[in-house]
Scaffold this active site. Structure first.
Site, PDB file in Angstrom:
ATOM      1  N   HIS A 245       0.825  -1.233   0.000  1.00 24.94           N
ATOM      2  CA  HIS A 245       0.000   0.000   0.000  1.00 24.94           C
ATOM      3  C   HIS A 245       0.858   1.281   0.000  1.00 24.94           C
ATOM      4  O   HIS A 245       0.775   2.091  -0.933  1.00 24.94           O
ATOM      5  CB  HIS A 245      -0.871   0.029   1.252  1.00 24.94           C
ATOM      6  CG  HIS A 245      -1.847  -1.095   1.389  1.00 24.94           C
ATOM      7  ND1 HIS A 245      -2.904  -1.299   0.545  1.00 24.94           N
ATOM      8  CD2 HIS A 245      -1.933  -2.068   2.327  1.00 24.94           C
ATOM      9  CE1 HIS A 245      -3.610  -2.349   0.941  1.00 24.94           C
ATOM     10  NE2 HIS A 245      -3.054  -2.838   2.015  1.00 24.94           N
TER      11      HIS A 245
HETATM   12  O1  RIB Z   1      -5.016   0.281   4.570  1.00 19.45           O
HETATM   13  C1  RIB Z   1      -3.626   0.242   4.442  1.00 19.45           C
HETATM   14  C2  RIB Z   1      -2.992   1.328   5.243  1.00 19.45           C
HETATM   15  O2  RIB Z   1      -3.253   1.133   6.642  1.00 19.45           O
HETATM   16  C3  RIB Z   1      -1.459   1.333   5.121  1.00 19.45           C
HETATM   17  O3  RIB Z   1      -0.989   2.638   5.277  1.00 19.45           O
HETATM   18  C4  RIB Z   1      -1.032   0.487   6.279  1.00 19.45           C
HETATM   19  O4  RIB Z   1       0.295   0.770   6.719  1.00 19.45           O
HETATM   20  C5  RIB Z   1      -2.011   0.905   7.327  1.00 19.45           C
HETATM   21  O5  RIB Z   1      -1.544   2.129   7.882  1.00 19.45           O
END
Ligand code: RIB
Ligand code: CA
Length: 327
Positions: A245
């Site tokens: 992500h």
């Molecule tokens: O949904 C994914 C996000 O939430 C990413 O930034 C992960 O590190 C958590 O913070």
């Protein structure tokens, strides 16, 4: 100062935040000039400590790390994602936890203030955790939107389901009021939602290559991602893997990731207390007309990318010549 673009990263260092930091620390077009931590994957204090672990791995004891918000704008923190990132926030890998670099004695907002002044007109923000610090900074620094070039945010879900709830993505649902304030501020905003980040996946094959590499950064990611692969990754896809992500959002910031569908559209955040709390309502109705301009829309939303970012990240980390793996 080199001609590298100064970047301040606001994060809740966790596994994919660490991937994003390592990607940026290796990138020759940007300079990480500061890190602010926020609650989310763990407490803000532990996330700051984890950012120091990543920086020390790379020998970067020069980057200030400031601890930020431990609670959302409204109410108290409802959960920490230790079930996703482990109790230590970096996959309970067994790697040494000690760091010798001190935290900045500034608050997160003060560090944002100092760096946005020092790099006025050049600083870019990457926000890959709940947006609480950024919302506080907007409140405390009246001209912040004029000081920074833009903000790139990993968060939300446009036309796909959430991951913390059916409707909401984790960073947004941790603090919907902060997300509404940040997305509603008058600065160029890029949103990198689950629509894209759930299609940019580090596979077990990638992880094997990382573990087999002699590069400390590659070995570190292989070690800290094992927990994430077997938990969140497996629960999401039915196989061991890891959506990267935050690293994908960093790739959008550098320009290495060029979304093929990337409209500027209206984005609203649901701040009600119902089942859709934390949803990002993105107006994608123009999808079937090549997204004509939307009056007043200030947020570019990445909807489609080509799914090759993990290859790029793994190649970068396995060829890295920097760093010393902690023993
Ligand atoms: O949904 C994914 C996000 O939430 C990413 O930034 C992960 O590190 C958590 O913070
Ligand atoms: Ca994060």
């Amino acid at each position: 100062m080199t001609d590298r673009t100064p970047v301040l990263v606001d994060c809740d260092t966790g596994v994919d935040d660490a991937m994003a930091l390592l990607y940026l620390l290796h990138h020759d077009a940007v300079e990480v000039v500061g890190i602010t931590s926020v609650f989310g994957n763990n407490t803000a204090a532990k996330c700051a400590h984890n950012s120091l672990r990543v920086l020390e791995l790379m020998g970067r004891t020069d980057v200030p790390v400031a601890v930020g918000a431990e609670n959302p704008l409204v109410g108290e923190v409802t959960y920490l994602a230790t079930h996703v990132h482990g109790d230590d926030g970096l996959g309970d890998s067994g790697l040494p936890l000690e760091v010798s670099t001190p935290l900045s004695d500034l608050t997160a907002v003060d560090l944002i203030d100092e760096l946005s002044q020092r790099y006025r007109g050049r600083l870019r923000l990457l926000a890959v955790g709940p947006l609480t610090n950024i919302a506080h900074a907007l409140e405390a620094i009246p001209d912040l939107t004029e000081r920074v070039v833009d903000i790139v945010i990993m968060g939300g879900a446009a036309d796909v389901a959430g991951n913390q709830s059916a409707a909401a993505e984790a960073n947004i649902i941790h603090d919907p009021e902060a997300a509404r304030a940040v997305l509603g501020a008058s600065w160029p905003t890029t949103l990198v939602p689950l629509d894209v980040t759930m299609t940019e996946i580090i596979t077990e094959e990638h992880r094997t290559a990382l573990a087999a590499s002699s590069a400390p950064a590659a070995q570190f990611v292989a070690a800290v991602s094992d927990f994430y692969f077997g938990g969140y990754g497996f629960d999401s896809f039915g196989v061991r893997c890891s959506p990267c992500h935050d690293a994908v959002a960093a790739g959008v910031l550098t320009g290495d990731v060029v979304p093929s569908v990337f409209p500027r559209i209206a984005v609203e955040v649901d701040c009600t207390d119902g089942p859709s709390r934390g949803a990002t309502i993105c107006d994608t109705r123009g999808r079937y007309r090549a997204f004509p301009d939307q009056d007043g829309a200030s947020c570019r939303v990445a909807l489609v990318t080509d799914g090759t970012f993990a290859d790029r990240l793994v190649a970068m980390l396995t060829s890295s010549t920097a760093g010393v793996i902690p023993r």
